[in-house]
Design a protein around this motif. Sequence first.
Motif, PDB file in Angstrom:
ATOM      1  N   GLY A   1       0.792  -1.093  -0.219  1.00  0.00           N
ATOM      2  CA  GLY A   1      -0.260  -0.025  -0.390  1.00  0.00           C
ATOM      3  C   GLY A   1       1.052   0.941  -0.238  1.00  0.00           C
ATOM      4  N   SER A   2       0.315   2.158   1.046  1.00  0.00           N
ATOM      5  CA  SER A   2       1.147   3.403   0.900  1.00  0.00           C
ATOM      6  C   SER A   2       2.133   3.769   1.483  1.00  0.00           C
ATOM      7  CB  SER A   2       0.092   4.106   1.590  1.00  0.00           C
ATOM      8  OG  SER A   2       0.336   3.900   3.150  1.00  0.00           O
ATOM      9  N   SER A   3       2.655   2.235   1.705  1.00  0.00           N
ATOM     10  CA  SER A   3       4.352   1.918   2.902  1.00  0.00           C
ATOM     11  C   SER A   3       6.028   2.106   1.204  1.00  0.00           C
ATOM     12  CB  SER A   3       4.588   1.339   3.808  1.00  0.00           C
ATOM     13  OG  SER A   3       3.689   0.128   2.924  1.00  0.00           O
ATOM     14  N   VAL A   4       4.472   1.718   0.349  1.00  0.00           N
ATOM     15  CA  VAL A   4       5.731   1.390  -0.689  1.00  0.00           C
ATOM     16  C   VAL A   4       6.968   1.950  -1.007  1.00  0.00           C
ATOM     17  CG1 VAL A   4       4.557   1.743  -2.745  1.00  0.00           C
ATOM     18  CG2 VAL A   4       5.502  -0.017  -3.547  1.00  0.00           C
ATOM     19  N   GLY A   5       7.008   3.205  -1.042  1.00  0.00           N
ATOM     20  CA  GLY A   5       7.804   4.179  -1.734  1.00  0.00           C
ATOM     21  C   GLY A   5       9.511   3.893  -1.329  1.00  0.00           C
ATOM     22  N   GLY A   6       9.428   3.979  -0.155  1.00  0.00           N
ATOM     23  CA  GLY A   6      11.237   3.500   0.058  1.00  0.00           C
ATOM     24  C   GLY A   6      11.602   2.334  -0.117  1.00  0.00           C
ATOM     25  N   ILE A   7      10.327   1.083  -0.371  1.00  0.00           N
ATOM     26  CA  ILE A   7      10.863  -0.201   0.202  1.00  0.00           C
ATOM     27  C   ILE A   7      10.601  -0.546  -1.823  1.00  0.00           C
ATOM     28  CG2 ILE A   7      10.415  -2.623  -0.142  1.00  0.00           C
ATOM     29  CD1 ILE A   7       8.767  -1.222   2.150  1.00  0.00           C
ATOM     30  N   GLN A   8      10.486   0.174  -2.592  1.00  0.00           N
ATOM     31  CA  GLN A   8      10.310   0.166  -4.425  1.00  0.00           C
ATOM     32  C   GLN A   8      11.615   0.480  -4.767  1.00  0.00           C
ATOM     33  OE1 GLN A   8       6.735   1.838  -6.518  1.00  0.00           O
ATOM     34  NE2 GLN A   8       8.543   2.378  -8.081  1.00  0.00           N
ATOM     35  N   LEU A   9      12.296   1.705  -3.640  1.00  0.00           N
ATOM     36  CA  LEU A   9      13.204   2.447  -4.204  1.00  0.00           C
ATOM     37  C   LEU A   9      14.390   1.180  -3.858  1.00  0.00           C
ATOM     38  CD1 LEU A   9      13.175   5.917  -3.197  1.00  0.00           C
ATOM     39  CD2 LEU A   9      13.087   4.835  -5.910  1.00  0.00           C
ATOM     40  N   THR A  10      14.417   0.717  -2.529  1.00  0.00           N
ATOM     41  CA  THR A  10      15.483   0.029  -2.465  1.00  0.00           C
ATOM     42  C   THR A  10      15.210  -1.173  -3.537  1.00  0.00           C
ATOM     43  OG1 THR A  10      14.896   0.510  -0.137  1.00  0.00           O
ATOM     44  CG2 THR A  10      16.293  -2.036  -0.631  1.00  0.00           C
ATOM     45  N   VAL A  11      14.498  -2.162  -3.570  1.00  0.00           N
ATOM     46  CA  VAL A  11      14.213  -2.771  -4.249  1.00  0.00           C
ATOM     47  C   VAL A  11      14.877  -2.752  -5.937  1.00  0.00           C
ATOM     48  CG1 VAL A  11      12.772  -4.773  -5.861  1.00  0.00           C
ATOM     49  CG2 VAL A  11      12.721  -4.313  -3.139  1.00  0.00           C
ATOM     50  N   TYR A  12      14.961  -1.575  -5.991  1.00  0.00           N
ATOM     51  CA  TYR A  12      14.586  -1.143  -7.587  1.00  0.00           C
ATOM     52  C   TYR A  12      17.397  -0.984  -7.531  1.00  0.00           C
ATOM     53  CZ  TYR A  12      10.810   0.244  -9.988  1.00  0.00           C
ATOM     54  OH  TYR A  12       9.536   0.805 -10.746  1.00  0.00           O
ATOM     55  N   SER A  13      17.073  -0.249  -6.300  1.00  0.00           N
ATOM     56  CA  SER A  13      18.876  -0.247  -6.342  1.00  0.00           C
ATOM     57  C   SER A  13      19.070  -1.815  -6.082  1.00  0.00           C
ATOM     58  CB  SER A  13      18.932   0.184  -4.966  1.00  0.00           C
ATOM     59  OG  SER A  13      18.087   1.937  -5.726  1.00  0.00           O
ATOM     60  N   LEU A  14      18.420  -2.797  -5.232  1.00  0.00           N
ATOM     61  CA  LEU A  14      19.068  -3.996  -5.951  1.00  0.00           C
ATOM     62  C   LEU A  14      18.896  -4.954  -6.913  1.00  0.00           C
ATOM     63  CD1 LEU A  14      17.478  -5.214  -2.035  1.00  0.00           C
ATOM     64  CD2 LEU A  14      19.725  -4.812  -2.440  1.00  0.00           C
ATOM     65  N   ILE A  15      18.082  -4.753  -7.253  1.00  0.00           N
ATOM     66  CA  ILE A  15      18.256  -5.113  -8.809  1.00  0.00           C
ATOM     67  C   ILE A  15      18.927  -4.568  -9.947  1.00  0.00           C
ATOM     68  CG2 ILE A  15      16.718  -4.912 -10.916  1.00  0.00           C
ATOM     69  CD1 ILE A  15      14.653  -5.447  -9.113  1.00  0.00           C
ATOM     70  N   LEU A  16      19.658  -3.535  -9.763  1.00  0.00           N
ATOM     71  CA  LEU A  16      20.400  -2.542 -10.528  1.00  0.00           C
ATOM     72  C   LEU A  16      21.129  -3.019 -10.174  1.00  0.00           C
ATOM     73  CD1 LEU A  16      20.576  -0.161 -12.901  1.00  0.00           C
ATOM     74  CD2 LEU A  16      21.289   1.045 -10.989  1.00  0.00           C
ATOM     75  N   MET A  17      21.695  -3.016  -9.246  1.00  0.00           N
ATOM     76  CA  MET A  17      23.279  -3.758  -8.657  1.00  0.00           C
ATOM     77  C   MET A  17      23.852  -5.257  -8.539  1.00  0.00           C
ATOM     78  SD  MET A  17      23.504  -2.057  -4.966  1.00  0.00           S
ATOM     79  CE  MET A  17      22.495  -3.308  -4.473  1.00  0.00           C
ATOM     80  N   ALA A  18      22.449  -5.900  -8.841  1.00  0.00           N
ATOM     81  CA  ALA A  18      22.370  -7.175  -9.505  1.00  0.00           C
ATOM     82  C   ALA A  18      22.865  -7.839 -10.678  1.00  0.00           C
ATOM     83  CB  ALA A  18      21.416  -8.352  -8.930  1.00  0.00           C
ATOM     84  N   VAL A  19      22.304  -6.672 -11.548  1.00  0.00           N
ATOM     85  CA  VAL A  19      22.383  -6.536 -13.109  1.00  0.00           C
ATOM     86  C   VAL A  19      24.061  -6.250 -13.193  1.00  0.00           C
ATOM     87  CG1 VAL A  19      22.476  -5.763 -14.861  1.00  0.00           C
ATOM     88  CG2 VAL A  19      20.159  -6.738 -13.435  1.00  0.00           C
ATOM     89  N   ILE A  20      24.639  -4.921 -12.862  1.00  0.00           N
ATOM     90  CA  ILE A  20      25.276  -4.640 -12.970  1.00  0.00           C
ATOM     91  C   ILE A  20      26.258  -5.195 -12.513  1.00  0.00           C
ATOM     92  CG2 ILE A  20      27.273  -2.355 -12.487  1.00  0.00           C
ATOM     93  CD1 ILE A  20      25.058  -0.767 -12.723  1.00  0.00           C
ATOM     94  N   LEU A  21      26.812  -6.020 -11.450  1.00  0.00           N
ATOM     95  CA  LEU A  21      27.770  -7.203 -10.811  1.00  0.00           C
ATOM     96  C   LEU A  21      28.313  -8.329 -11.545  1.00  0.00           C
ATOM     97  CD1 LEU A  21      27.024  -5.874  -6.752  1.00  0.00           C
ATOM     98  CD2 LEU A  21      29.242  -5.582  -8.756  1.00  0.00           C
ATOM     99  N   TRP A  22      26.874  -8.664 -12.032  1.00  0.00           N
ATOM    100  CA  TRP A  22      26.310 -10.034 -13.108  1.00  0.00           C
ATOM    101  C   TRP A  22      26.423 -10.250 -14.006  1.00  0.00           C
ATOM    102  CZ3 TRP A  22      24.720 -10.281  -7.485  1.00  0.00           C
ATOM    103  CH2 TRP A  22      25.036 -10.191  -6.237  1.00  0.00           C
ATOM    104  N   ARG A  23      25.401  -9.241 -14.506  1.00  0.00           N
ATOM    105  CA  ARG A  23      25.074  -9.018 -16.020  1.00  0.00           C
ATOM    106  C   ARG A  23      25.033  -7.646 -16.104  1.00  0.00           C
ATOM    107  NH1 ARG A  23      26.042 -13.979 -18.022  1.00  0.00           N
ATOM    108  NH2 ARG A  23      25.222 -15.831 -17.044  1.00  0.00           N
ATOM    109  N   PRO A  24      25.648  -7.304 -17.238  1.00  0.00           N
ATOM    110  CA  PRO A  24      26.374  -6.065 -17.271  1.00  0.00           C
ATOM    111  C   PRO A  24      25.680  -5.232 -18.551  1.00  0.00           C
ATOM    112  CG  PRO A  24      28.324  -6.162 -16.423  1.00  0.00           C
ATOM    113  CD  PRO A  24      27.741  -7.496 -16.405  1.00  0.00           C
ATOM    114  N   THR A  25      25.377  -6.494 -19.462  1.00  0.00           N
ATOM    115  CA  THR A  25      24.337  -6.363 -20.325  1.00  0.00           C
ATOM    116  C   THR A  25      23.176  -6.980 -20.374  1.00  0.00           C
ATOM    117  OG1 THR A  25      25.049  -8.828 -20.961  1.00  0.00           O
ATOM    118  CG2 THR A  25      26.239  -7.274 -22.098  1.00  0.00           C
ATOM    119  N   GLY A  26      22.566  -7.117 -19.372  1.00  0.00           N
ATOM    120  CA  GLY A  26      21.467  -6.561 -19.371  1.00  0.00           C
ATOM    121  C   GLY A  26      20.707  -7.804 -19.255  1.00  0.00           C
ATOM    122  N   LEU A  27      19.091  -8.392 -19.163  1.00  0.00           N
ATOM    123  CA  LEU A  27      18.492  -9.166 -19.661  1.00  0.00           C
ATOM    124  C   LEU A  27      18.736  -9.874 -20.279  1.00  0.00           C
ATOM    125  CD1 LEU A  27      15.820  -8.517 -16.863  1.00  0.00           C
ATOM    126  CD2 LEU A  27      17.151 -10.009 -16.080  1.00  0.00           C
TER     127      LEU A  27
END
Length: 326
Positions: free
Chosen positions: A281-307
């Motif tokens: 619900g309304s508390s998603v803002g900060g958690i969403q940014l955190t999840v986005y950041s984790l996905i981005l770090m995972a892609v950059i570290l392990w798959r720089p060419t993306g999905l």
Amino acid sequence: MSGNMKWLWLAIGAVVMLALPQFVTSSFAIDIFIRILLFSFIGVAWNLMGGYAKQLSLGHAAYFGLGAYTSTIMQVNYGISPWIGMIAGGVVAMLASLPIGWLCFRLRGPYFTIATIATAQVLMLIFLKFRDFAWGAEGTTIPNLGSAPLMMQFEEKSSYYYVVLGLLVVGLWITHRIEKSWIGYYLVAIGEDEDAAEAIGVNAPKVKRDIYMISAFLTALAGTFYTQYIYFIDPATAFSFSVSIEAALVSIVGGIGTLWGPVIGTVLLETTSALLQSWLGSSVGGIQLTVYSLILMAVILWRPTGLIGFATDVYHRTIRRKPARA
């Protein structure tokens, strides 16, 4: 994959996308699909500059906002259809990209990125001050005319779905044509090593200027659509930094410099966002940014060419492991 198979998968995908609103009746689900298509389109527009040429712009909100304000001013003040205003907004964005590009392209790397952020923020401040001309910080609502297709207003959300689907198809078609043309090869050369590209005769400033204009034009179309979809505009929404961030993020996660990378990245990120919103619900803002950041770090570290790069690697490994026929 053979050419025939590619066309088959494209045909199946087109049928599914066209039929989707006829089988999905949930307004919330249609809204998610519209957001996926919209940010796929914005990502495709950004990818021309940030992906193929590797010019990391985080200021595309400038063109998103210019497109939104141009069409809205024409509609509210002069009664001109947003369909015409959308094209006018694209032209305004193209013209604005010339001086912005002239200034920003003098810089490279992080300095170029910071300069593009500054241009979007400056434009937002300018529109905040123009209260009489652009309604200032309060913004304005779009007059609700009910069912008025000529004014880009529809009673059913499925109509908006088809409009933004058409925009995405246009964006993908333009990207495909550029990718297979001489300018596409020049962009890749500039992205790999601009000095080396110029040494072999590539007119890097002209190529970057031209592709920046196309990218700005497409981004402005998205701005007009979004404003018509939400029936409201203000500087904080039109020139939101999150638009620039998400345009870059979906492309990086999906695979920069690829045709379908922004689409794949948007499907992952927007679906994740929708699921988090429904769960938290309304508390998603900060958690969403955190999840986005984790996905981005995972892609950059392990798959720089993306999905897309990951899927391509898996496909080639699978093909190599298949035993040869006798």
